[in-house]
Design an enzyme around this catalytic site. Structure first.
Site, PDB file in Angstrom:
ATOM      1  N   GLY A   1      -0.726   8.717   1.784  1.00 31.65           N
ATOM      2  CA  GLY A   1      -0.184  10.062   1.924  1.00 31.65           C
ATOM      3  C   GLY A   1       0.922  10.122   2.952  1.00 31.65           C
TER       4      GLY A   1
ATOM      5  CG  ASP B   1      -6.550  10.255   6.935  1.00 28.75           C
ATOM      6  OD1 ASP B   1      -7.532  10.711   6.304  1.00 28.75           O
ATOM      7  OD2 ASP B   1      -5.526   9.826   6.379  1.00 28.75           O
TER       8      ASP B   1
ATOM      9  N   GLY C   1       0.819  -1.210   0.000  1.00 29.05           N
ATOM     10  CA  GLY C   1       0.000   0.000   0.000  1.00 29.05           C
ATOM     11  C   GLY C   1       0.845   1.247   0.000  1.00 29.05           C
TER      12      GLY C   1
ATOM     13  CB  VAL D   1       1.979  -0.243   3.957  1.00 27.43           C
ATOM     14  CG1 VAL D   1       1.868  -1.388   4.947  1.00 27.43           C
ATOM     15  CG2 VAL D   1       1.418   1.029   4.553  1.00 27.43           C
TER      16      VAL D   1
END
Ligand SMILES: *[C@@H]1O[C@H](CO)[C@@H](O)[C@H](O)[C@H]1NC(C)=O
Ligand SMILES: *[C@@H]1O[C@H](CO)[C@@H](O)[C@H](O)[C@H]1NC(C)=O
Ligand SMILES: *[C@@H]1O[C@H](CO)[C@@H](O)[C@H](O)[C@H]1NC(C)=O
Ligand SMILES: *[C@@H]1O[C@H](CO)[C@@H](O)[C@H](O)[C@H]1NC(C)=O
Ligand SMILES: *[C@@H]1O[C@H](CO)[C@@H](O)[C@H](O)[C@H]1NC(C)=O
Ligand SMILES: *[C@@H]1O[C@H](CO)[C@@H](O)[C@H](O)[C@H]1NC(C)=O
Ligand SMILES: *[C@@H]1O[C@H](CO)[C@@H](O)[C@H](O)[C@H]1NC(C)=O
Ligand SMILES: *[C@@H]1O[C@H](CO)[C@@H](O)[C@H](O)[C@H]1NC(C)=O
Ligand SMILES: *[C@@H]1O[C@H](CO)[C@@H](O)[C@H](O)[C@H]1NC(C)=O
Ligand SMILES: *[C@@H]1O[C@H](CO)[C@@H](O)[C@H](O)[C@H]1NC(C)=O
Ligand SMILES: *[C@@H]1O[C@H](CO)[C@@H](O)[C@H](O)[C@H]1NC(C)=O
Ligand SMILES: *[C@@H]1O[C@H](CO)[C@@H](O)[C@H](O)[C@H]1NC(C)=O
Length: 722
Positions: free
Chosen positions: A408, A523, A405, A412
């Site tokens: 922002g 978030d 992944g 990952v």
């Protein structure tokens, strides 16, 4: 065959002829006569000599082997060094008791155009006798008269082998003579000497071929040599290229010195010049290309001795063989050791630098602080501090294929620890140095959060410039993926959606109210909610999260978040409150119900944001048109409407009007139970008479929610929307 063998024989003869003499004659010219080799500039046939003066005649009619002649005199040998061996007559004068018995002159005249003169260096005028006067007179070339006298009273005074005036005398002749006559006379007719010395002899002779012997005086072994008519002695001639000096000849076409040769004057007074091969060359300097390079290295032993010999034009060079290898080896080993030591130092310094850098990052990233925190709060701390190497190994050196992944806040990677635990390793982007302490706090607190719906932080690595976070690995992807993938979303039941929402709400509620210090996620979005194999929700990505001191309910920060989920109030004021998370969660709820993306270009300007779209749909009373098809098909619209209503409240523009996360969580949990109950009952019996019990309020308690009240609420919401 006959012809073939003939050719072979001819070739063999040529070979023999060639090997007989040093090939120093002109090409295709005979290189000798009989036993005598004839080097150029001399030659036997027409066109084989330099000029007429150098032409010799090979007399093969009267002599076998043939003999070469120059005019009247025979050439015994001729050399390139400028000499020729000839013979000359002996002059003699003999007596008996009666007086003179025999007397001979010696006379010789070379051709005046010839290249020859009598060699002044190699010949000696010699007389033998004990009552002897000998004269040599030249009237050709160089005029001179010279001579010597020899007397001895008795034989005993004569010294054998020495020609020093007793029984034998010698004298030199001047250079440049090409004609002579020799006379001998006695002053006393050898009276008193006749018994051992009846004769006197005189001759010009090659000095190295004459050795005075006492028997020469009497009837000795060599007496025969001189005595009698026609007796001859060896004589040396010099030859040269007449009659210019080197300087005069240099520019003329007839210059005799060819190729790699030098010129030298015979004398200072115009007897011509000779040529010599240059140093390092040998051969015939009078022939074009006659001077050949000497390969000094082919000599045995060659001039370099132990050293290596290399021939070159006109010389050679010696290179020390062993020393050279020693030097080369020495140089190589020297260079190598320098290299080794250098690279050792280099790597050493580099490694040291790397270690220092890591230490610096560790410090900078608050590693010490974290360690301190860990040691002072031992209980419940499961955070491990990983080393750089461990994580590099776990991610195959952050290999591209391990990326699971990108967000922002960083990338990952999937990592596999040595104990085969699969982990997610998040490599953050730049971290503000001033926020280090807060970051550490966050890490510390997150590591203490043990909620089944929050992704577990296993540890971190602080030795890199940006901290690396190690999470538990959640296998089934993000909620966003499940909602927006057509195949997956059609299998995502209302109950599952509700459960996921409920679990997420529970986790957020926990963060807001149950953690030791409130944590605002900041978030919340469907991509930050991960699902495991059983579709259990796990809230992740606390990269933007903020810890809020207990005495504060809001903090001012730089507005941060994801478009589509961003709380408009927070966006306008910059005031972060727990209600910002509530708003974002409302968007997630709307997403769960509609299957729509939080922002979409397919919707009109005002409804581009899902929140606006969703709210306006409720208000416009056409909620059912925007709902996910699967949910509509499933039925149970009361619950759907209740969730929609809750979402609408979460999406209120004013933060105060939104419910708290705790309220949201409870409400969802109630709804979930209700849905679950319906399913369970449906399994047992098909009945519509389920909505008997009532419960007007469910805030704060865990009692089941009555469907009637839900209906009422829904209706009021509908009325509000109108
Ligand atoms: C040829 O020349 C070499 C020296 O250059 C000498 O030793 C040798 O005797 C010569 N041979 C003849 C056949 O003249
Ligand atoms: C001359 O040549 C003959 C045979 O051809 C040989 O027997 C003789 O020894 C040679 N003499 C000299 C001085 O080379
Ligand atoms: C060879 O020598 C003899 C005797 O000296 C002489 O008679 C004869 O003419 C010579 N031949 C040539 C071709 O010179
Ligand atoms: C020619 O003269 C030199 C010098 O005297 C001598 O060494 C050599 O033996 C002579 N050659 C012949 C063939 O007589
Ligand atoms: C001396 O020589 C001459 C001529 O050869 C001869 O006639 C004479 O008899 C000789 N005298 C003696 C004493 O032998
Ligand atoms: C040498 O002597 C001869 C005869 O005596 C004479 O004709 C000639 O001119 C002389 N040459 C020189 C150079 O003196
Ligand atoms: C030799 O010497 C004697 C006297 O010393 C003299 O008479 C005679 O003419 C001389 N002969 C020659 C050929 O010079
Ligand atoms: C030398 O010896 C020969 C014979 O061996 C003899 O005929 C001659 O007379 C002798 N001459 C002298 C001067 O002794
Ligand atoms: C060289 O010889 C020629 C004749 O062969 C003569 O005329 C000339 O004067 C000579 N030159 C010298 C420098 O001796
Ligand atoms: C030979 O020629 C060179 C130039 O090629 C010149 O410098 C030199 O003076 C000339 N020498 C004679 C002796 O003519
Ligand atoms: C040869 O002799 C001439 C005249 O004496 C002189 O100028 C020249 O330098 C000499 N050359 C050599 C190579 O000795
Ligand atoms: C000519 O060359 C030979 C061999 O290289 C050397 O021995 C001799 O001295 C040279 N002669 C002169 C006059 O340079």
């Amino acid at each position: 065959m006959v012809m073939g063998s003939g050719h072979m024989l001819f070739g063999l003869l040529l070979l023999i002829a060639a090997s007989a003499f040093n090939t120093t004659s002109k090409p295709s010219c005979p290189d000798g006569c009989g036993n005598v080799s004839i080097p150029y500039p001399f030659g036997i046939q027409k066109g084989c000599s330099r000029s007429e003066e150098f032409e010799l005649v090979c007399n093969d009619t009267h002599y076998n082997p043939p003999k070469p002649f120059r005019g009247a005199y025979e050439i015994v040998e001729i050399t390139l060094e400028g000499q020729a061996n000839v013979t000359a007559y002996v002059a003699s004068d003999c007596y008996n008791e009666s007086g003179s018995t025999e007397s001979y002159y010696s006379h010789m005249r070379l051709r005046e155009d010839g290249p020859f003169t009598f060699s002044n260096t190699l010949n000696k005028f010699t007389a033998i006798g004990c009552d002897t006067q000998a004269y040599i007179t030249s009237s050709y070339g160089r005029n001179f008269t010279s001579g010597c006298m020899s007397f001895c009273g008795e034989k005993e005074t004569v010294i054998d082998g020495l020609c020093t005036g007793i029984g034998c005398c010698q004298t030199s002749i001047p250079q440049g003579a090409w004609g002579f006559s020799i006379e001998v006379n006695s002053s006393n007719n050898h009276i008193g000497l006749l018994d051992f010395n009846p004769c006197s002899f005189a001759f010009l002779i090659a000095a190295d071929q004459f050795k005075f012997n006492i028997n020469d005086l009497s009837n000795g072994s060599q007496y025969e040599m001189y005595l009698g008519k026609g007796k001859k002695v060896p004589l040396m001639l010099d030859w040269a290229i007449w009659n210019e000096t080197c300087k005069q000849a240099e520019n003329s076409t007839s210059y005799a010195c060819k190729g790699s040769s030098t010129c030298y004057n015979i004398s200072t007074n115009g007897l011509g010049y000779r040529c010599n091969c240059s140093k390092g060359y040998e051969g015939n300097p009078y022939l074009e290309g006659g001077c050949k390079d000497i390969d000094e290295c082919k000599r045995h032993p060659h001039p370099c001795g132990a050293e290596k010999c290399k021939n070159n034009a006109g010389g050679y060079s010696c290179t020390p063989r062993i020393q050279l290898t020693v030097v080369i080896l020495g140089t190589i080993s020297g260079l190598l050791s320098v290299l080794i030591v250098g690279s050792w130092l280099y790597w050493g310094l580099k490694k040291r630098k790397l270690l220092k850098l890591r230490e610096k990052f560790f410090r900078q990233n608050g590693g010490l602080l974290l360690q301190q925190q860990i040691t002072s709060h031992r209980v419940g701390v499961t955070t491990k501090i990983f080393s750089t190497e461990e994580l590099e190994r776990a991610t195959n050196n952050y290999h591209e294929s391990r990326i699971i992944g990108r967000g922002g806040y960083g990338t990952v990677y999937k990592g596999i620890l040595p104990d085969q635990t699969i982990v997610a390793i998040k490599k953050s982007k730049i971290v503000d140095e001033t926020q280090i302490e807060q970051f550490i706090n966050e890490v510390f607190i997150l590591s203490q959060i043990n909620h089944r719906n929050v992704v577990k932080l296993l540890g971190c690595c602080l030795e890199t410039q940006v901290p690396l976070l190690v999470y538990e690995f959640i296998s089934n992807g993000t909620l966003s993926y499940h909602i927006h993938d057509k195949a997956l979303s059609s299998s995502l039941s209302l109950e599952n959606r509700l459960r996921i929402a409920s679990e997420t709400a529970g986790a957020l509620s926990y963060l807001h109210f149950a953690a030791s210090i409130p944590i605002f996620h900041r978030d919340v979005k469907s991509t930050n909610i991960l699902l495991d194999d059983s579709l259990i929700a796990k809230v992740s990505d606390f990269g933007a999260s903020r810890l809020v001191p207990l005495d504060q309910t809001q903090i001012t920060t730089l507005v941060q978040g994801t478009l589509g989920y961003l709380d408009p109030e927070y966006f306008q004021t910059g005031q972060l409150t727990e209600k910002s998370d509530v708003y974002s969660f409302g968007v997630v709820l709307a997403e769960l119900l509609t299957g729509e993306k939080p922002t979409s270009m397919n919707r009109c300007q005002e409804e581009r944001n899902l929140s606006m779209y969703f709210v306006s749909s409720i208000k416009g009373n056409n909620l059912f048109q925007v709902l996910e098809k699967r949910i509509v098909d499933e039925g149970g619209m009361e619950h759907v409407v209740a969730v929609a209503q809750l979402a609408e409240r979460c999406l209120r523009v004013k933060g105060e009007e939104r419910p708290s996360m705790k309220e949201v969580a409870m409400e969802l949990e109630g709804l979930l139970r209700s849905v679950e109950n319906i399913r369970v009952q449906k399994l047992h019996e098909e009945t519509h008479n389920l909505f008997g019990e009532t419960s007007q309020s469910y805030t704060g308690n865990e009692s089941a929610i009555g469907p009637d009240s839900l209906n009422n609420d829904t209706m009021s919401a509908w009325e509000v929307g109108r």
